[in-house]
Design a protein around this motif. Structure first.
Motif, PDB file in Angstrom:
ATOM      1  N   VAL A 215      37.627  35.239  46.193  1.00  0.00           N
ATOM      2  CA  VAL A 215      36.944  36.543  46.100  1.00  0.00           C
ATOM      3  C   VAL A 215      36.797  36.988  44.722  1.00  0.00           C
ATOM      4  CG1 VAL A 215      37.677  38.852  46.389  1.00  0.00           C
ATOM      5  CG2 VAL A 215      38.413  37.381  48.124  1.00  0.00           C
ATOM      6  N   THR A 216      37.677  36.561  43.652  1.00  0.00           N
ATOM      7  CA  THR A 216      37.357  36.722  42.267  1.00  0.00           C
ATOM      8  C   THR A 216      36.086  35.864  42.003  1.00  0.00           C
ATOM      9  OG1 THR A 216      39.630  36.848  41.932  1.00  0.00           O
ATOM     10  CG2 THR A 216      38.455  36.446  39.955  1.00  0.00           C
ATOM     11  N   ALA A 217      35.744  34.763  42.314  1.00  0.00           N
ATOM     12  CA  ALA A 217      34.685  34.114  41.920  1.00  0.00           C
ATOM     13  C   ALA A 217      33.405  34.488  42.623  1.00  0.00           C
ATOM     14  CB  ALA A 217      34.816  32.631  42.673  1.00  0.00           C
ATOM     15  N   GLU A 218      33.443  35.250  43.958  1.00  0.00           N
ATOM     16  CA  GLU A 218      32.339  35.865  44.355  1.00  0.00           C
ATOM     17  C   GLU A 218      31.959  37.095  43.853  1.00  0.00           C
ATOM     18  OE1 GLU A 218      29.135  35.985  47.086  1.00  0.00           O
ATOM     19  OE2 GLU A 218      30.757  34.552  46.723  1.00  0.00           O
ATOM     20  N   ILE A 219      33.028  38.123  43.212  1.00  0.00           N
ATOM     21  CA  ILE A 219      32.582  38.970  42.256  1.00  0.00           C
ATOM     22  C   ILE A 219      31.905  38.668  41.126  1.00  0.00           C
ATOM     23  CG2 ILE A 219      33.700  40.948  40.842  1.00  0.00           C
ATOM     24  CD1 ILE A 219      35.850  41.225  43.177  1.00  0.00           C
ATOM     25  N   GLY A 220      32.577  37.430  40.523  1.00  0.00           N
ATOM     26  CA  GLY A 220      31.881  37.006  39.217  1.00  0.00           C
ATOM     27  C   GLY A 220      30.465  36.653  39.286  1.00  0.00           C
ATOM     28  N   VAL A 228      37.177  40.265  35.591  1.00  0.00           N
ATOM     29  CA  VAL A 228      37.637  40.726  36.811  1.00  0.00           C
ATOM     30  C   VAL A 228      39.113  40.747  36.716  1.00  0.00           C
ATOM     31  CG1 VAL A 228      38.068  40.304  39.298  1.00  0.00           C
ATOM     32  CG2 VAL A 228      35.813  39.921  38.269  1.00  0.00           C
ATOM     33  N   HIS A 229      39.820  42.002  36.970  1.00  0.00           N
ATOM     34  CA  HIS A 229      41.592  41.980  36.650  1.00  0.00           C
ATOM     35  C   HIS A 229      41.904  43.213  37.590  1.00  0.00           C
ATOM     36  CE1 HIS A 229      41.620  45.541  34.034  1.00  0.00           C
ATOM     37  NE2 HIS A 229      40.496  45.236  33.668  1.00  0.00           N
ATOM     38  N   ASP A 230      43.276  43.005  37.888  1.00  0.00           N
ATOM     39  CA  ASP A 230      43.843  44.112  38.656  1.00  0.00           C
ATOM     40  C   ASP A 230      43.265  44.056  40.090  1.00  0.00           C
ATOM     41  OD1 ASP A 230      45.670  44.745  36.700  1.00  0.00           O
ATOM     42  OD2 ASP A 230      44.422  46.761  36.047  1.00  0.00           O
ATOM     43  N   LEU A 231      43.021  42.963  40.588  1.00  0.00           N
ATOM     44  CA  LEU A 231      42.608  42.398  41.848  1.00  0.00           C
ATOM     45  C   LEU A 231      43.673  42.606  42.890  1.00  0.00           C
ATOM     46  CD1 LEU A 231      40.234  41.728  43.894  1.00  0.00           C
ATOM     47  CD2 LEU A 231      40.689  39.401  43.288  1.00  0.00           C
ATOM     48  N   GLU A 239      42.322  43.564  61.625  1.00  0.00           N
ATOM     49  CA  GLU A 239      40.856  43.760  61.622  1.00  0.00           C
ATOM     50  C   GLU A 239      40.340  44.675  60.481  1.00  0.00           C
ATOM     51  OE1 GLU A 239      39.848  45.167  65.523  1.00  0.00           O
ATOM     52  OE2 GLU A 239      39.190  42.999  66.023  1.00  0.00           O
ATOM     53  N   SER A 240      41.206  45.150  59.704  1.00  0.00           N
ATOM     54  CA  SER A 240      40.581  45.905  58.454  1.00  0.00           C
ATOM     55  C   SER A 240      41.259  45.719  57.215  1.00  0.00           C
ATOM     56  CB  SER A 240      41.131  47.549  58.649  1.00  0.00           C
ATOM     57  OG  SER A 240      40.743  48.263  57.624  1.00  0.00           O
ATOM     58  N   VAL A 241      40.568  44.918  56.404  1.00  0.00           N
ATOM     59  CA  VAL A 241      41.211  44.368  54.936  1.00  0.00           C
ATOM     60  C   VAL A 241      40.442  45.339  54.004  1.00  0.00           C
ATOM     61  CG1 VAL A 241      40.920  42.472  53.407  1.00  0.00           C
ATOM     62  CG2 VAL A 241      40.839  42.046  55.972  1.00  0.00           C
ATOM     63  N   ALA A 242      41.182  45.654  53.101  1.00  0.00           N
ATOM     64  CA  ALA A 242      40.925  46.570  51.816  1.00  0.00           C
ATOM     65  C   ALA A 242      41.164  45.763  50.442  1.00  0.00           C
ATOM     66  CB  ALA A 242      41.680  48.109  51.763  1.00  0.00           C
ATOM     67  N   LEU A 243      40.396  46.261  49.643  1.00  0.00           N
ATOM     68  CA  LEU A 243      40.462  45.691  48.186  1.00  0.00           C
ATOM     69  C   LEU A 243      40.275  46.807  47.183  1.00  0.00           C
ATOM     70  CD1 LEU A 243      38.529  42.509  46.873  1.00  0.00           C
ATOM     71  CD2 LEU A 243      38.085  44.630  45.862  1.00  0.00           C
ATOM     72  N   SER A 244      41.090  46.425  45.875  1.00  0.00           N
ATOM     73  CA  SER A 244      40.722  47.421  44.858  1.00  0.00           C
ATOM     74  C   SER A 244      40.668  46.314  43.681  1.00  0.00           C
ATOM     75  CB  SER A 244      42.196  48.290  44.740  1.00  0.00           C
ATOM     76  OG  SER A 244      43.086  47.814  44.516  1.00  0.00           O
ATOM     77  N   THR A 245      40.066  46.702  42.780  1.00  0.00           N
ATOM     78  CA  THR A 245      39.922  45.883  41.426  1.00  0.00           C
ATOM     79  C   THR A 245      39.416  46.791  40.279  1.00  0.00           C
ATOM     80  OG1 THR A 245      39.179  43.634  40.752  1.00  0.00           O
ATOM     81  CG2 THR A 245      37.760  44.951  42.099  1.00  0.00           C
ATOM     82  N   THR A 277      36.524  49.094  49.975  1.00  0.00           N
ATOM     83  CA  THR A 277      36.758  48.646  48.477  1.00  0.00           C
ATOM     84  C   THR A 277      37.031  49.915  47.679  1.00  0.00           C
ATOM     85  OG1 THR A 277      34.365  48.826  48.158  1.00  0.00           O
ATOM     86  CG2 THR A 277      35.329  46.602  49.015  1.00  0.00           C
ATOM     87  N   THR A 278      37.786  49.498  46.576  1.00  0.00           N
ATOM     88  CA  THR A 278      37.961  50.469  45.554  1.00  0.00           C
ATOM     89  C   THR A 278      37.467  49.740  44.169  1.00  0.00           C
ATOM     90  OG1 THR A 278      39.354  52.038  46.627  1.00  0.00           O
ATOM     91  CG2 THR A 278      39.204  52.407  44.312  1.00  0.00           C
ATOM     92  N   ILE A 279      36.554  49.892  43.736  1.00  0.00           N
ATOM     93  CA  ILE A 279      36.220  49.263  42.544  1.00  0.00           C
ATOM     94  C   ILE A 279      36.071  50.100  41.337  1.00  0.00           C
ATOM     95  CG2 ILE A 279      34.462  47.746  41.312  1.00  0.00           C
ATOM     96  CD1 ILE A 279      33.621  46.674  44.317  1.00  0.00           C
ATOM     97  N   GLN A 280      36.735  49.843  40.149  1.00  0.00           N
ATOM     98  CA  GLN A 280      36.513  50.599  39.015  1.00  0.00           C
ATOM     99  C   GLN A 280      36.041  49.741  37.918  1.00  0.00           C
ATOM    100  OE1 GLN A 280      40.205  51.679  36.206  1.00  0.00           O
ATOM    101  NE2 GLN A 280      39.657  53.491  37.277  1.00  0.00           N
ATOM    102  N   VAL A 281      34.890  50.359  37.484  1.00  0.00           N
ATOM    103  CA  VAL A 281      34.056  49.815  36.464  1.00  0.00           C
ATOM    104  C   VAL A 281      34.485  50.192  35.094  1.00  0.00           C
ATOM    105  CG1 VAL A 281      31.708  49.467  35.547  1.00  0.00           C
ATOM    106  CG2 VAL A 281      32.116  49.684  37.965  1.00  0.00           C
ATOM    107  N   GLU A 282      34.807  49.235  34.312  1.00  0.00           N
ATOM    108  CA  GLU A 282      35.249  49.291  32.693  1.00  0.00           C
ATOM    109  C   GLU A 282      33.967  48.851  31.946  1.00  0.00           C
ATOM    110  OE1 GLU A 282      38.665  47.317  31.763  1.00  0.00           O
ATOM    111  OE2 GLU A 282      39.772  48.255  33.376  1.00  0.00           O
ATOM    112  N   ASN A 283      33.361  49.952  31.040  1.00  0.00           N
ATOM    113  CA  ASN A 283      32.315  49.729  30.340  1.00  0.00           C
ATOM    114  C   ASN A 283      32.781  49.421  29.028  1.00  0.00           C
ATOM    115  OD1 ASN A 283      29.835  49.872  28.852  1.00  0.00           O
ATOM    116  ND2 ASN A 283      29.114  51.701  30.177  1.00  0.00           N
TER     117      ASN A 283
END
Length: 308
Positions: A215-220, A228-231, A239-245, A277-283
């Motif tokens: 998963v980390t590699a796919e995001i990258g 990528v951190h805090d994954l 049947e319902s998978v969630a992700l936060s990173t 998914t919940t994805i936080q973008v760090e600029n």
């Protein structure tokens, strides 16, 4: 999409009704023929009833909207039911094993003809159930698990037919309790597998089918992502998978950041079936590039959070 869900629900209801019929037929046949193998196979069919019932339940629950008290909906009710059912199956296994040992010590007469006819009826119905489910597509972990259960029961029923033939031709009664122990072992593996999966889900562990490194590699693979951190990956239900990173990108506009996140969401959904998914973008422009990991920083970052 909704039409597909309704079709799946209808097929699962039919499969559940037919499998219940198999359960009643094999239970009655086992009592009439005094065959512990047939009764054991009925216990195995009970696992099919559970698997199909859970699959149907998951489909029905997916139609219910979340509310204020249960923001994720009612999907975990199925997990609790799975845990209770697996404990019941373990009790059934123990009862079958004890009766099989007793019959090994003191064999009882078995009517092989009834055993054969009853098992053949179970094979015919289960074969129809398999074909019916496959014709509607095998989307969803619960549907695939139900198919595996029913397919396994066909194999167990074939074994019961063989035991009936052996009893008719040779009169060797030990084949009945020996086969019963084999079927009980099959049930036990299924039950312990359910226990392991439900406990992992309740502990919000990473689903067995998900490789966090992959998963980390796919995001990258999105060129704009430099870290990528805090994954975290967990399942609300089978049947319902969630992700936060948190992902780190170079200095980008809000519009660019959203495009990056949407691309990652599509990648995760297509390859890993991660739908929430919940994805936080760090600029992090001053950092330049951050390796995969938390890292230590002593300057502020701009954070933008996207969910789906």
């Amino acid at each position: 999409m909704e039409e597909g869900v309704r079709d799946r629900g209808a097929r699962l209801r039919l499969a559940l009704a037919l499998t219940l019929a198999v359960l009643l037929v094999e239970f009655a046949g086992g009592l009439l023929s005094h065959s512990l193998a047939l009764l054991s196979d009925a216990g195995h069919v009970l696992t099919d009833v559970f698997a199909l019932g859970l699959a149907w339940f998951a489909v029905e629950q997916s139609k219910r909207p979340a509310d204020r008290r249960r923001s994720y909906g009612y999907q975990r009710v199925g997990i609790l039911a799975a845990l209770l059912n697996s404990v019941t199956l373990i009790v059934i296994v123990i009862a079958i094993a004890l009766e099989a040992i007793r019959r090994l010590l003191a064999p009882e007469p078995v009517q092989g003809g009834i055993v054969i006819v009853t098992a053949l009826a179970g094979i015919a119905i289960n074969t129809f159930v398999i074909l019916n489910l496959r014709s509607g597509g095998t989307h969803g972990l619960n549907v695939r698990a139900a198919l595996l259960h029913v397919t396994g029961d066909v194999g167990a029923s074939v074994g019961v037919v063989v035991s009936g033939i052996v009893i008719l031709l040779t009169g060797w009664l030990y084949v009945d309790p020996i086969l019963s122990l084999a079927i009980a072992t099959l049930i036990a593996f299924g039950a312990f597998g359910i226990v392991r999966e439900t406990v992992n889900l309740l502990m919000e562990g990473t689903p067995a089918a998900i490789d966090v490194a992959a998963v980390t590699a796919e995001i990258g693979r999105n060129n704009a992502v430099t870290g990528v951190h805090d994954l975290h990956v967990w399942a609300l239900s089978p049947e319902s998978v969630a992700l936060s990173t948190h992902i780190v990108v170079s200095d980008r506009s809000l519009a660019d950041a959203e495009h990056i996140v949407r691309d990652i969401e599509h990648r995760l959904c297509d390859k890993f079936a991660i739908g929430h998914t919940t994805i936080q973008v760090e600029n992090c422009h001053p950092c330049g590039e951050i390796l995969h990991g938390a890292g230590d920083h002593n300057h502020p970052h701009q954070h933008i959070t996207f969910t789906s």
